[in-house]
Motif scaffolding. Structure first.
Motif, short mmCIF file in Angstrom:
data_model
loop_
_atom_site.label_atom_id
_atom_site.label_comp_id
_atom_site.label_asym_id
_atom_site.label_seq_id
_atom_site.Cartn_x
_atom_site.Cartn_y
_atom_site.Cartn_z
N GLY A 508 0.82 -1.20 0.00
CA GLY A 508 0.00 0.00 0.00
C GLY A 508 0.85 1.24 0.00
N ILE A 509 0.19 2.38 0.20
CA ILE A 509 0.85 3.67 0.05
C ILE A 509 0.09 4.73 0.84
N TYR A 510 0.80 5.75 1.30
CA TYR A 510 0.15 6.93 1.86
C TYR A 510 -0.30 7.85 0.71
N HIS A 511 -1.44 8.49 0.90
CA HIS A 511 -1.91 9.42 -0.13
C HIS A 511 -2.95 10.37 0.45
N ASP A 512 -3.00 11.57 -0.11
CA ASP A 512 -4.03 12.56 0.22
C ASP A 512 -4.97 12.65 -0.98
N TRP A 513 -6.24 12.28 -0.76
CA TRP A 513 -7.18 12.22 -1.88
C TRP A 513 -7.64 13.60 -2.37
N CYS A 514 -7.14 14.66 -1.78
CA CYS A 514 -7.37 15.98 -2.35
C CYS A 514 -6.44 16.22 -3.55
N GLU A 515 -5.52 15.30 -3.78
CA GLU A 515 -4.56 15.41 -4.88
C GLU A 515 -4.68 14.21 -5.81
N GLY A 516 -4.08 14.33 -6.98
CA GLY A 516 -4.06 13.24 -7.93
C GLY A 516 -3.18 12.10 -7.45
N PHE A 517 -3.60 10.87 -7.71
CA PHE A 517 -2.82 9.70 -7.34
C PHE A 517 -1.68 9.51 -8.34
N SER A 518 -0.61 8.88 -7.90
CA SER A 518 0.59 8.72 -8.75
C SER A 518 0.43 7.54 -9.70
N THR A 519 -0.50 7.67 -10.61
CA THR A 519 -0.73 6.64 -11.61
C THR A 519 -1.28 7.26 -12.88
N TYR A 520 -1.32 6.46 -13.93
CA TYR A 520 -1.88 6.90 -15.19
C TYR A 520 -3.40 6.72 -15.18
N PRO A 521 -4.09 7.33 -16.12
CA PRO A 521 -5.53 7.07 -16.24
C PRO A 521 -5.81 5.60 -16.59
N ARG A 522 -7.01 5.13 -16.18
CA ARG A 522 -7.52 3.81 -16.57
C ARG A 522 -6.63 2.67 -16.09
N THR A 523 -6.17 2.73 -14.85
CA THR A 523 -5.25 1.70 -14.38
C THR A 523 -5.84 0.78 -13.31
N TYR A 524 -7.07 1.05 -12.86
CA TYR A 524 -7.69 0.17 -11.85
C TYR A 524 -9.04 -0.33 -12.34
N ASP A 525 -9.30 -1.61 -12.07
CA ASP A 525 -10.53 -2.26 -12.50
C ASP A 525 -11.65 -2.11 -11.50
N LEU A 526 -11.32 -2.04 -10.23
CA LEU A 526 -12.30 -1.96 -9.15
C LEU A 526 -11.76 -1.06 -8.05
N ILE A 527 -12.58 -0.13 -7.59
CA ILE A 527 -12.19 0.77 -6.50
C ILE A 527 -13.15 0.57 -5.34
N HIS A 528 -12.60 0.43 -4.15
CA HIS A 528 -13.40 0.30 -2.93
C HIS A 528 -13.21 1.57 -2.11
N ALA A 529 -14.31 2.23 -1.78
CA ALA A 529 -14.25 3.51 -1.06
C ALA A 529 -15.09 3.40 0.20
N ASN A 530 -14.46 2.98 1.28
CA ASN A 530 -15.15 2.84 2.56
C ASN A 530 -14.98 4.11 3.39
N ALA A 531 -16.07 4.81 3.63
CA ALA A 531 -16.08 6.01 4.49
C ALA A 531 -15.10 7.09 4.02
N VAL A 532 -14.75 7.08 2.74
CA VAL A 532 -13.82 8.08 2.22
C VAL A 532 -14.43 9.48 2.32
N PHE A 533 -15.70 9.60 1.97
CA PHE A 533 -16.31 10.93 1.93
C PHE A 533 -16.73 11.40 3.32
N SER A 534 -16.94 10.50 4.24
CA SER A 534 -17.10 10.90 5.64
C SER A 534 -15.80 11.45 6.18
N LEU A 535 -14.68 10.83 5.77
CA LEU A 535 -13.36 11.28 6.22
C LEU A 535 -13.03 12.65 5.67
#
Length: 617
Positions: A508-535
Motif C-alpha cells: 500500500g501507500i500513503y496518499h491525500d485524496w485531495c490530490e491526484g494519485f501517482s498513476t496513469y488514467p484507466r489503471t484500476y478495474d475496481l475501487i473500494h471507497a469505505n467512508a472516504v467521503f465521511s473522512l
C-alpha cells in the motif's frame, strides 16, 4: 355481575388480540424488509418498500465488458451537473506528474520528476477520455505477456529497448518476453539466481520494492512465487513504462528517489531491488541507501545488479572509466558498512546485502562518528517530508536474537496472524481483539459484495484499490492470485495503519485524496471507497475533486463500491450520474434500518473517438 364480568373479559381479550395482530404485522413488515436486504427472499411488502427506496440488489447494473454505451434512465433530478470530456490530448494526463509543469522545477536530485500538483485554478473539471479503440485488458496471467496496442499506443520502448527484450510490437498487441536490461535471458532465470541466496520460495520474502522498475517484469514474474512487489519509475523519456506495468496487471506507481521520502512506512519491505536503475546510490552522503534502509525490514535484503558491480569485467561495455566505476562501488560498500548491512553474495553483476535484525547485532555502528541518527520521533511521518542523510534507529530489543519490531510468520500465515505492531500496542486505539473483530467484519462485508457482483472473484477485476484501507482487512478477505490490492491509507486518517498492512504481507501507500494519485488514467478495474467521503467531508477539497480523480484512474466499465452514510451516498450518487456512471444503492447486509449503505457504480464505456464534445483547457 356475572354478565358484566364476561363483557369486560371479552373486551380485554379483544384488546390483546388486536395488539398481537398489530405486533405480528410490524414483525413481518420488518422481517420482509430485512429479507430483501440480501439475506432473505423477501415478501411483497419488502419488495414494494425496496422499489420505493431504490434499494434493490442491482437487477439492471451490468458488470460485464461490452464496450458500448448504455443508458439506464436513472434520472435523479434537474440539478445534476454534467461533466464533459476533456480534450483528447489529456488522455494520459497525470495531474501531479505533468510533463510541462515538471520543467518548471529544479533538475537537481530529480526534484522535477517528483510530485508537483496543480493549484486550484489549474485543476481539470472534465472527464479524461480513453484512446479511440480502447478495449478491456487481457485476463491474468495472459495480461502479463500481452497488452492491446490501442490501450497504450506508444512504440518508443520497442525501439529503445529492442536488444534488451523489454517489449515487442506484434500486430495489434505488445508482447512482453520477460526480459530486462540486466536479465535479457528472462526474469525467471534472473529470479532463480536471487533465490539461490534469498529465501524466496518458503514465504519469508513476501513484499518487495523495485526502484526504477521499467515495465515491471521483475515484479510480474515474482507474482507466481507469491511475492508482491511495489514497483516504481518516473514519468520520463521512457514513455509509459509504469502504464505498461499496470496494463499488464502488475502493481506499480509513478515515483522516484529524489528529495522527499518514499510514501511507505518504516520496516515495510522484505526485499528491495535495483536492476540498472541509474540511481546514484553513493551520492548525497548515501541518502538514497539510507532511505532504502528505512523502508527495509530488519533481516531484509537489498539487491543491486548492474553498474558498478563487477566493473573490472564490464567497464568497456558500460562505456565508463575504470576509475569512475571503482569509486562508485567503493562509496556503496562504505555506506553499506555504515548501515551495518552484511554482504551475503556477489556473483557476476549481482550483489546482495542483508540488513541486520537489530542494533545489538551491529555494535560497531554505535561508536561510528559518521553515523547520524534521524531526529524525528515518528519515522512513518513521510508525506512530503524531505529525505535526509540519516539512519532510522531499530526498535529496541531484549536480547541479541530478537528481531527488532517483531518477527513475522511466513506468508500466507502472516496474512491473518496478529501483526507485531498490533500485538505490541504500537498503533493507538487497536488491540488484538479489535484487530480480530475487524477481520471478521470485513469477511462478512466481502461476502456480501460477492453476492452483489458475481465477477469479483473470477479474474474480471485484476487491479483493485482500497481508498481507505484501515488495517487491510478488506484486502485480506479478498486476497487471491487472480487479483492484487493497492491499500491506500489517507494522510488525514486519525491512525497510521500502513505498517500493519505491510506486516500482513500486503502492499500500500500513503496518499491525500485531495490530490491526484501517482498513476496513469484507466489503471484500476475496481475501487473500494469505505467512508472516504465521511473522512473528507469537512476537509479542504470538494467532493468532485475526489470523484473526478476516481473516474480518471478507473477503467471504462470498471466498478466502484462505496460504503458510507446514506446522506453522503445520495450526494455521491447524484454527482456521478453526471460522470457517465450507472449506480444502484443497496442496504447494509445487516438490514435496511442502518444508516450505513452501499452504493455500487459502473463506469460506462466511452472513448475519445466516441464523442465530439470536448472541453478545451
Amino acid at each position: 355481575m356475572a354478565v358484566k364480568g364476561n363483557a369486560a373479559d371479552n373486551r380485554t381479550r379483544s384488546s390483546v388480540s388486536i395488539f398481537i395482530i398489530i405486533s405480528m404485522c410490524c414483525f413481518f413488515y420488518i422481517l420482509g424488509a430485512w429479507q430483501k436486504s440480501g439475506f432473505g427472499k423477501g415478501d411483497s411488502i419488502a419488495i414494494e418498500i425496496t422499489k420505493q427506496t431504490d434499494c434493490t440488489i442491482l437487477p439492471n447494473l451490468s458488470f460485464e465488458t461490452h464496450h458500448s454505451r448504455s443508458d439506464f434512465g436513472d434520472d435523479i433530478g434537474a440539478e445534476v451537473r454534467t461533466f464533459e470530456p476533456c480534450h483528447e490530448r489529456y488522455r494520459d494526463y497525470t495531474p501531479c506528474q505533468d510533463q510541462n509543469r515538471a520543467m518548471l522545477f529544479p533538475r537537481e536530485n530529480m526534484n522535477y520528476r517528483e510530485r508537483h500538483c496543480p493549484p486550484e485554478e489549474e485543476k481539470l473539471y472534465c472527464l479524461i477520455p480513453a484512446p479511440e479503440g480502447y478495449v478491456a485488458p487481457f485476463p491474468w496471467p495472459k495480461s502479463r505477456d500481452f497488452v492491446p496496442y490501442a490501450n497504450v499506443p506508444y512504440k518508443s520502448l520497442t525501439v529503445e529497448k529492442a536488444v534488451q527484450n523489454w517489449v515487442q510490437y506484434e500486430g495489434n498487441v505488445f508482447r512482453f518476453p520477460g526480459g530486462g536490461t540486466q536479465f535479457p535471458q528472462g526474469a525467471d532465470t534472473y529470479i532463480d539466481q536471487l533465490a539461490s541466496v534469498i529465501p524466496i520460495a518458503n514465504g519469508t520474502v513476501r513484499t518487495a520494492l523495485d526502484t526504477g522498475c521499467g515495465v515491471a517484469s521483475w515484479g510480474a514474474y515474482l507474482l507466481k512465487r507469491n511475492v508482491l512487489a511495489m514497483s516504481f519509475a518516473p514519468r520520463d523519456s521512457h514513455e509509459a513504462q509504469v502504464q505498461f506495468a499496470l496494463e499488464r496487471g502488475v502493481p506499480a506507481i509513478i515515483g522516484v528517489l529524489g528529495t522527499i521520502k518514499l510514501p511507505y512506512p518504516s520496516r515495510s519491505f522484505d526485499m528491495a531491488h535495483c536492476s540498472r536503475c541509474l540511481i546514484p546510490w553513493g551520492a548525497n552522503d548515501g541518502m538514497y541507501m539510507m532511505e532504502v534502509d528505512r523502508v527495509l525490514r530488519p533481516g531484509g535484503y537489498w539487491v543491486l545488479s548492474g553498474p558498478p558491480i563487477n566493473w573490472k569485467n564490464n567497464y568497456k561495455a558500460w562505456q565508463r572509466t575504470e576509475e569512475d566505476l571503482e569509486d562508485e562501488q567503493k562509496k556503496i560498500e562504505e555506506i553499506a558498512e555504515l548501515l551495518c548491512w552484511e554482504k551475503v553474495s556477489e556473483k557476476s553483476e549481482i550483489a546482495i546485502w542483508r540488513k541486520r535484525i537489530n542494533s545489538d547485532s551491529c555494535a560497531v555502528r554505535q561508536d561510528e562518528p559518521r553515523v547520524r541518527t534521524c531526529e524525528s520521533s515518528y519515522a512513518d511521518d513521510v508525506w512530503y517530508k524531505k529525505m535526509e542523510a540519516c539512519i532510522v534507529p531499530f526498535p529496541e530489543v531484549d536480547n541479541p536474537e530478537e528481531v527488532a519490531g517483531g518477527e513475522l510468520k511466513t506468508f500466507p500465515d502472516r496474512l491473518n496472524d496478529v501483526p507485531p505492531r498490533i500485538a505490541s500496542g504500537s498503533v493507538p486505539g487497536f488491540s488484538v481483539e479489535s484487530y480480530q473483530e475487524d477481520n471478521r467484519l470485513w469477511k462478512k462485508h466481502v461476502k456480501a459484495y460477492k453476492r452483489l457482483n458475481k465477477y469479483i472473484d473470477t479474474g474480471r477485476y485484476r487491479n483493485i484499490m482500497d481508498m481507505n484501507a484501515g488495517l487491510g482487512s478488506f484486502s485480506a478477505a479478498i486476497e487471491s492470485p487472480k487479483l492484487w490490492v493497492m491499500n491506500v491509507v489517507p494522510t488525514i486518517a486519525d491512525k497510521s495503519t500502513l505498517g500493519v498492512i505491510y506486516e500482513r504481507g500486503l502492499i500500500g501507500i500513503y496518499h491525500d485524496w485531495c490530490e491526484g494519485f501517482s498513476t496513469y488514467p484507466r489503471t484500476y478495474d475496481l475501487i473500494h471507497a469505505n467512508a472516504v467521503f465521511s473522512l473528507y467531508n469537512k476537509n479542504r477539497c470538494k467532493m468532485e475533486d475526489i470523484l473526478l480523480e476516481m473516474d480518471r484512474i478507473l477503467r471504462p466499465e470498471g466498478a466502484v463500491i462505496f460504503r458510507d452514510q446514506v446522506d453522503i451516498l445520495m450526494k455521491v450518487k447524484r454527482m456521478v450520474t453526471g460522470m457517465r456512471w450507472n449506480t444502484k444503492m443497496v442496504d447494509h447486509e445487516d438490514g435496511p434500518l442502518l444508516q450505513e449503505k452501499v452504493l455500487v457504480a459502473v463506469k460506462q464505456y466511452w472513448a475519445g473517438g466516441h464523442t465530439n464534445e470536448t472541453v478545451e483547457v
